[in-house]
Write an enzyme that holds these catalytic residues in place. Structure first.
Site, PDB file in Angstrom:
ATOM      1  CG  ASN A 113      -2.526  -5.555   1.392  1.00  0.00           C
ATOM      2  OD1 ASN A 113      -3.417  -4.779   1.720  1.00  0.00           O
ATOM      3  ND2 ASN A 113      -1.800  -5.373   0.298  1.00  0.00           N
ATOM      4  NE  ARG A 159       6.072  -8.397  -2.132  1.00  0.00           N
ATOM      5  CZ  ARG A 159       5.266  -8.028  -1.153  1.00  0.00           C
ATOM      6  NH1 ARG A 159       4.298  -8.837  -0.743  1.00  0.00           N
ATOM      7  NH2 ARG A 159       5.427  -6.849  -0.560  1.00  0.00           N
ATOM      8  CG  ASP A 191       4.085  -3.516   4.162  1.00  0.00           C
ATOM      9  OD1 ASP A 191       2.936  -3.958   4.024  1.00  0.00           O
ATOM     10  OD2 ASP A 191       5.078  -3.975   3.565  1.00  0.00           O
ATOM     11  CB  ALA A 192       3.485  -7.357   7.666  1.00  0.00           C
ATOM     12  CE1 TYR A 193       3.256 -12.116   5.208  1.00  0.00           C
ATOM     13  CE2 TYR A 193       1.507 -10.488   5.339  1.00  0.00           C
ATOM     14  CZ  TYR A 193       2.027 -11.725   5.678  1.00  0.00           C
ATOM     15  OH  TYR A 193       1.306 -12.564   6.508  1.00  0.00           O
TER      16      TYR A 193
END
Length: 219
Positions: A115, A38, A7-9
């Site tokens: 996402n 967030r 996952d990135a964020y």
């Protein structure tokens, strides 16, 4: 393990670094604003996924910032624009580059499953200098729906031409790790905030405080 998907964020990139960069302008409540931003951003992706009304991650970032600002006393349009600009180039966590280098030195593939919009995640990867350390950057744009829909996790198995069990999936979001577990990935919950455990019926295979020790799990 041959394939590592991230996952990135919140996992590779610090989602609070945008507000931190402008903390002085926001004021002493900047951390609360960032947390609301967030939380609301994630909530908006879930609602859009559940209702089948897909949109861009960027639009939802703007809408969730508007909500966070209104919830904490308001921000000028200029400051909101600066925060959104900073969101394009979020800071990578300090251990990320070294961890990716170690995995790749062993012959593993490293990929992002996010996402985020294609252009948005490309900017973040380039700004952090991670481009050469990633084999694939996969976005939900290809599935037309946000996580945790199974179609998103299938993007990774399709791209890597492998079984779900051949992938180690890392996320700082416990709900993301839970959905990936159900899909069949080996999962690592990166519990950066020291949150209490949840989803006992969808357990992650491992829990780490940061990604620094990830290579040791599969040494």
């Amino acid at each position: 393990m041959k394939h590592f998907v991230f996952d990135a964020y919140g996992t590779l990139f610090d989602v609070h670094s945008a507000a931190s960069k402008h903390a002085g302008a926001i004021g002493p409540h900047w951390e609360r604003l960032s947390q609301i931003w967030r939380t609301k951003h994630l909530e908006y992706t879930w609602i859009h996924a559940a209702s089948g009304r897909h949109t861009t991650f960027w639009i939802l970032a703007q809408r969730s910032l508007d909500f966070a600002a209104a919830s904490t006393g308001g921000l000028s349009d200029d400051l909101k624009a600066k925060l959104m600009d900073a969101y394009r180039t979020l800071s990578a966590y300090p251990e990320v580059a070294g961890m990716l280098k170690t995995l790749r030195s062993r012959g593993a593939t490293t990929s992002i499953l996010t996402n985020g919009d294609p252009g948005l995640i490309t900017e973040a990867v380039q700004a952090a200098g991670l481009g050469a350390l990633l084999d694939h950057v996969i976005t939900v744009h290809e599935a037309g729906i946000f996580k945790p829909h199974p179609a998103v996790y299938k993007l990774a198995t399709d791209r890597l031409a492998c079984r779900p069990a051949d992938i180690s999936f890392q996320s700082s979001n416990r709900w993301d790790a839970a959905a990936a577990t159900v899909y069949g990935f080996k999962t690592v919950w990166v519990n950066r905030s020291g949150a209490p455990p949840e989803y006992p019926d969808m357990p992650a295979d491992h829990t780490l405080a940061t990604l620094a020790d990830l290579p040791k799990l599969y040494a």
